[in-house]
Write an enzyme that holds these catalytic residues in place. Structure first.
Site, mmCIF file in Angstrom:
data_model
loop_
_atom_site.group_PDB
_atom_site.id
_atom_site.type_symbol
_atom_site.label_atom_id
_atom_site.label_comp_id
_atom_site.label_asym_id
_atom_site.label_seq_id
_atom_site.Cartn_x
_atom_site.Cartn_y
_atom_site.Cartn_z
ATOM 1 N N HIS A 1 -10.740 -5.882 -2.140
ATOM 2 C CA HIS A 1 -11.621 -5.622 -1.047
ATOM 3 C C HIS A 1 -12.900 -5.003 -1.993
ATOM 4 O O HIS A 1 -12.602 -3.461 -2.266
ATOM 5 C CB HIS A 1 -11.061 -4.849 -0.108
ATOM 6 C CG HIS A 1 -9.895 -5.713 0.862
ATOM 7 N ND1 HIS A 1 -10.480 -6.715 1.417
ATOM 8 C CD2 HIS A 1 -8.673 -5.414 0.971
ATOM 9 C CE1 HIS A 1 -9.173 -7.068 2.218
ATOM 10 N NE2 HIS A 1 -8.227 -6.096 1.878
ATOM 11 N N ASP B 1 -12.438 -10.136 -0.672
ATOM 12 C CA ASP B 1 -13.739 -10.124 -0.033
ATOM 13 C C ASP B 1 -14.430 -9.331 -0.764
ATOM 14 O O ASP B 1 -14.268 -8.481 -1.159
ATOM 15 C CB ASP B 1 -13.441 -9.888 1.458
ATOM 16 C CG ASP B 1 -12.881 -8.906 1.902
ATOM 17 O OD1 ASP B 1 -12.753 -7.958 1.134
ATOM 18 O OD2 ASP B 1 -12.495 -8.499 3.257
ATOM 19 N N GLU C 1 0.663 -1.252 -0.091
ATOM 20 C CA GLU C 1 0.081 -0.136 0.034
ATOM 21 C C GLU C 1 0.981 1.191 0.116
ATOM 22 O O GLU C 1 0.580 2.384 0.896
ATOM 23 C CB GLU C 1 -1.020 0.032 1.215
ATOM 24 C CG GLU C 1 -1.724 -1.306 1.347
ATOM 25 C CD GLU C 1 -2.835 -1.136 2.566
ATOM 26 O OE1 GLU C 1 -2.816 -0.351 3.305
ATOM 27 O OE2 GLU C 1 -3.658 -2.267 2.654
ATOM 28 N N ASN D 1 2.094 -5.131 -3.241
ATOM 29 C CA ASN D 1 0.728 -5.415 -2.978
ATOM 30 C C ASN D 1 -0.237 -4.192 -2.464
ATOM 31 O O ASN D 1 0.336 -3.355 -1.983
ATOM 32 C CB ASN D 1 0.661 -6.382 -1.539
ATOM 33 C CG ASN D 1 -0.723 -7.052 -1.304
ATOM 34 O OD1 ASN D 1 -1.304 -7.650 -2.125
ATOM 35 N ND2 ASN D 1 -0.953 -6.855 0.017
ATOM 36 N N GLU E 1 -6.318 -10.515 -1.182
ATOM 37 C CA GLU E 1 -7.143 -10.399 0.190
ATOM 38 C C GLU E 1 -8.694 -10.333 -0.282
ATOM 39 O O GLU E 1 -9.427 -9.576 0.354
ATOM 40 C CB GLU E 1 -6.713 -9.178 0.729
ATOM 41 C CG GLU E 1 -5.314 -8.971 1.343
ATOM 42 C CD GLU E 1 -4.921 -7.831 1.944
ATOM 43 O OE1 GLU E 1 -5.693 -6.985 2.278
ATOM 44 O OE2 GLU E 1 -3.701 -7.384 2.123
HETATM 45 O O1 G3I Z 1 -5.733 -7.666 19.183
HETATM 46 C C1 G3I Z 1 -6.307 -6.529 19.661
HETATM 47 C C2 G3I Z 1 -7.318 -6.873 20.985
HETATM 48 O O2 G3I Z 1 -6.380 -7.185 21.962
HETATM 49 C C3 G3I Z 1 -7.817 -5.425 21.015
HETATM 50 O O3 G3I Z 1 -8.739 -5.634 22.525
HETATM 51 C C4 G3I Z 1 -8.684 -4.857 19.923
HETATM 52 C C5 G3I Z 1 -9.418 -3.613 20.362
HETATM 53 O O4 G3I Z 1 -9.262 -2.864 19.201
HETATM 54 O O5 G3I Z 1 -7.942 -4.832 19.055
HETATM 55 C C6 G3I Z 1 -7.259 -5.742 18.718
HETATM 56 O O6 G3I Z 1 -6.629 -5.635 17.333
HETATM 57 C C7 G3I Z 1 -7.114 -5.555 16.039
HETATM 58 C C8 G3I Z 1 -6.503 -6.370 15.081
HETATM 59 O O7 G3I Z 1 -7.139 -6.086 13.801
HETATM 60 C C9 G3I Z 1 -6.980 -8.150 15.387
HETATM 61 O O8 G3I Z 1 -8.316 -8.249 15.628
HETATM 62 C C10 G3I Z 1 -6.712 -4.072 15.622
HETATM 63 O O9 G3I Z 1 -7.336 -3.215 16.499
HETATM 64 C C11 G3I Z 1 -7.360 -3.904 14.174
HETATM 65 O O10 G3I Z 1 -6.922 -2.555 13.733
HETATM 66 C C12 G3I Z 1 -6.730 -4.967 13.366
HETATM 67 O O11 G3I Z 1 -7.267 -4.647 12.186
HETATM 68 C C13 G3I Z 1 -6.648 -5.148 10.870
HETATM 69 C C14 G3I Z 1 -6.233 -4.180 9.950
HETATM 70 O O12 G3I Z 1 -5.733 -5.121 9.044
HETATM 71 C C15 G3I Z 1 -5.139 -3.092 10.335
HETATM 72 O O13 G3I Z 1 -4.953 -2.459 9.490
HETATM 73 C C16 G3I Z 1 -7.483 -6.357 10.430
HETATM 74 O O14 G3I Z 1 -7.738 -7.479 11.349
HETATM 75 C C17 G3I Z 1 -7.145 -7.035 9.027
HETATM 76 O O15 G3I Z 1 -7.846 -7.633 8.658
HETATM 77 C C18 G3I Z 1 -6.789 -5.829 8.350
HETATM 78 O O16 G3I Z 1 -5.732 -6.116 7.129
HETATM 79 C C19 G3I Z 1 -5.622 -5.288 5.990
HETATM 80 C C20 G3I Z 1 -4.429 -6.033 5.551
HETATM 81 O O17 G3I Z 1 -3.453 -6.076 6.248
HETATM 82 C C21 G3I Z 1 -3.829 -5.070 4.352
HETATM 83 N N1 G3I Z 1 -4.850 -4.662 3.414
HETATM 84 C C22 G3I Z 1 -5.972 -4.264 3.917
HETATM 85 C C23 G3I Z 1 -6.571 -5.187 5.100
HETATM 86 C C24 G3I Z 1 -8.062 -4.886 5.545
HETATM 87 O O18 G3I Z 1 -8.033 -3.661 6.360
#
Ligand code: G3I
Length: 456
Positions: free
Chosen positions: A247, A278, A167, A210, A276
Site C-alpha cells: 500500500h 495500491d 500483520e 503477509n 494488496e
Molecule cells: O459492511 C459494513 C457496513 O454494513 C457498514 O455500514 C459500514 C459502516 O462503517 O461498514 C462496513 O464495513 C466496512 C468494511 O470495510 C466493508 O466496507 C468496515 O467498517 C471497514 O472497517 C472495512 O475496512 C476494510 C479494512 O481492511 C478493515 O481493516 C477494508 O474494506 C479493506 O480493504 C481493508 O483491507 C486490509 C487488508 O485486509 C489487510 N491489509 C490492509 C488492508 C487495507 O486496510
C-alpha cells in the site's frame, strides 16, 4: 506446488491478426474503421505469459454490478476476498461459521476459472471481540486451531495461497511483534503454530506470512519479518511464501530497492507475492510507480503474482487516493497501461504499446434537431485491445459551423470545417465512449463526415 501452478497458468498471448480495414463512410451511413493487427491483451493474459497471476481484491456485494464484474472477469485471474473471508465474517460467534458471503467469492472464482488467495486466517484486526477477550492459552490455542482447520477444510483444494498470519509485527523502529491477543496469550510461538496447523490441514496450499511496510529493505520492520522467515526456513517451519501488501502513498513511496527486498526474501527459498497493491496518485507519477512495482516482481523469478487491492477507484478502501488501475467509470488509467506494457515487454507479447494492435471505430448518429441546428453524437469503440487514446475527425459542409462540443478535446483546421476530436482517457478492450457536437446548419442540413478512428 508453485511449479505446478506456474506451468498450469503459463499460456501464450493469443494473437489474432486481422485484415486491415480502413475506410471513411459518410455520416448518414456507418463508420470508419482502422486497424492492422489486434491482440487480445489483458492484465491476466500478459501476466500469465510471464508465468504469473494477476489478481484483485473483490467485494462480494459488488458482483451484481455489471461493469464491475465485466472488468473483473476480463482483466484478472486471481481473487482475494477484500473482507468476507476474515474471522469476524466467517466465525462471528464461538463455533458459529457463516460461509454464505465468502462462498459467493469462491463460486465466482470457480465459474471463471480464477485462482483464490485466502485472506486471512489469523489477524488481530476484524477479529471478533469474543476471541480478543480470551485469556487462557489452552483455550486460545484450541480456538485458533478450530478456526484455521474449519476454514481451510471448507475450501480445501480451491485456494492457491493462504495468508495464514497477517500483520504480526509493529510499525516503527522497534521490530517487535505486534501486541495482539495471540502474542500476549500464546507468546512468540503462535505464528509458527498457525503455520503447522495450516500445513496439517492442506499440505498442498502455499502458506504465506503477509504484512505491510515491509518494502524498503533496511527498515526495522522488514528486517524483523525477514529474520522470522529465515528462522522458520532454517528450522523447517512450513512457510512457503511471504506476501508484500504494497500500500503506497507519498509518505510511503515505492522504494528504489524494492526488487532487492523481494529478491532477498526469495533467496530464503520462499515465494514472494505482491498481495494488496495500491498506489495513491494519478497520471504519470502513479503510472511510473505501478510500472516500477511490476518490474520489481518480474525481476524476481520467485515473485509469482500481483494482486491489486480492488477493481475500481470508486470502491477502494481509500477512494480519495484514486489508488487503483481503473477509474470510477471502469476506464483504464495510465497506471493500467504502465502495468500492462511492463508485463508484455517481459512476456514476449507485442509490446502492448498501443502501436500495432490498438484499434478503434467510430459511428455517427444525429440525436436532436431544432429549426437552425442539430446535435450529433459519435460513439468510439476500442477494438480487441485496450487503447490509451483515440482521435477522429468530423468534417462539416460550409456554411455549416460547429458551435459547441462535449466529451473530448476539439481542435480545428484553418478552414474551420474539419474538427479533430481526441481524448487521452483510455478504453478497455471492446469498451466504448461518446462525444457530441452542435452543428449550426446555416441552411445546409448535410450530415457530417467522419474520418478514421486512430488509436494508440
Ligand atoms: O459492511 C459494513 C457496513 O454494513 C457498514 O455500514 C459500514 C459502516 O462503517 O461498514 C462496513 O464495513 C466496512 C468494511 O470495510 C466493508 O466496507 C468496515 O467498517 C471497514 O472497517 C472495512 O475496512 C476494510 C479494512 O481492511 C478493515 O481493516 C477494508 O474494506 C479493506 O480493504 C481493508 O483491507 C486490509 C487488508 O485486509 C489487510 N491489509 C490492509 C488492508 C487495507 O486496510
Amino acid at each position: 506446488m508453485s511449479t505446478a501452478h506456474q506451468s498450469r497458468v503459463r499460456t501464450r498471448l493469443r494473437k489474432a491478426v486481422t485484415a486491415a480495414v480502413v475506410g471513411v463512410m459518410t455520416a448518414g451511413g456507418l463508420v470508419a474503421a482502422a486497424g492492422t493487427a489486434s491482440a487480445q491483451t489483458t492484465l491476466a493474459e500478459a501476466a500469465a505469459a510471464t508465468g504469473r497471476y494477476f489478481g484483485t481484491a473483490v467485494a462480494a456485494g459488488r458482483l451484481g454490478e455489471q461493469d464491475y464484474t465485466a472488468t473483473l472477469n476480463r482483466e484478472f485471474n486471481s481473487i482475494t476476498a477484500e473482507n468476507s473471508w476474515k474471522w469476524e465474517s466467517l466465525q462471528p460467534s464461538p463455533g458459529y461459521f457463516d460461509f454464505s458471503t465468502a462462498d459467493r467469492i469462491a463460486e465466482h472464482a470457480r465459474q471463471q476459472g480464477m485462482e483464490i488467495r485466502g485472506h486471512t486466517l489469523v489477524w488481530h484486526s476484524q477479529l471478533p471481540s469474543w476471541v480478543q477477550n480470551i485469556s487462557s492459552p489452552d483455550e486460545l490455542r484450541q480456538v485458533m486451531r478450530n478456526h484455521i482447520t474449519t476454514v481451510m477444510e471448507h475450501y480445501k483444494g480451491q485456494v492457491r495461497s493462504w495468508d495464514v498470519v497477517n500483520e504480526a509485527f509493529e510499525d516503527g523502529s522497534s521490530g517487535a511483534r505486534r501486541n495482539s491477543v495471540f502474542q500476549r496469550v500464546l507468546g512468540d510461538s503462535w505464528i509458527e503454530e498457525a503455520f503447522y496447523i495450516a500445513h496439517e490441514v492442506d499440505p498442498d496450499a502455499t502458506l504465506c506470512y503477509n504484512d505491510y511496510n515491509t518494502d524498503a529493505w533496511n527498515t526495522a520492520k522488514t528486517q524483523a519479518v525477514y529474520n522470522m522467515v529465515a528462522d522458520f526456513v532454517s528450522r523447517g517451519v512450513p512457510i512457503d511464501c511471504v506476501g508484500f501488501q504494497a500500500h503506497f502513498n507519498s509518505g510511503n513511496p515505492v522504494p528504489e530497492n524494492y526488487h532487492i527486498t523481494l529478491q532477498n526474501f526469495a533467496d530464503l527459498g520462499v515465494e514472494v507475492q505482491i498481495t494488496e497493491l495500491d498506489i495513491a496518485g494519478w497520471g504519470d507519477s502513479q503510472a511510473e510507480q505501478f510500472g516500477g512495482v511490476t518490474l520489481a516482481c518480474l525481476a524476481v523469478p520467485k515473485c509469482t503474482g500481483i494482486t491489486v487491492w480492488g477493481v475500481t477507484d470508486k470502491y477502494s478502501w481509500r477512494a480519495e487516493d484514486t489508488p487503483l488501475l481503473f477509474d470510477g467509470n471502469y476506464n483504464p488509467k495510465q497506471a493500467y497501461y504502465a502495468v500492462l506494457d511492463t508485463l508484455l515487454n517481459a512476456g514476449g507479447g507485442d509490446g502492448g504499446d498501443g502501436g500495432g494492435g490498438a484499434t478503434c471505430t467510430v459511428t455517427y448518429a444525429e440525436t436532436q434537431r431544432w429549426g437552425d441546428r442539430f446535435n450529433g453524437e459519435v460513439t468510439v469503440r476500442a477494438g480487441n485491445e485496450a487503447i490509451r487514446s483515440w482521435s477522429t475527425t468530423v468534417t462539416v459542409t460550409p456554411p455549416q459551423k460547429i458551435s459547441a462540443t462535449w466529451n473530448g478535446e476539439a481542435s480545428w483546421d484553418t478552414s474551420g470545417n474539419v474538427m479533430t476530436m481526441r481524448s487521452t482517457s483510455g478504453l478497455p478492450a471492446g469498451g466504448q465512449t461518446t462525444f457530441g457536437f452542435t452543428v449550426m446548419t446555416n441552411g445546409n442540413w448535410a450530415p457530417p463526415t467522419l474520418g478514421s478512428c486512430v488509436a494508440s
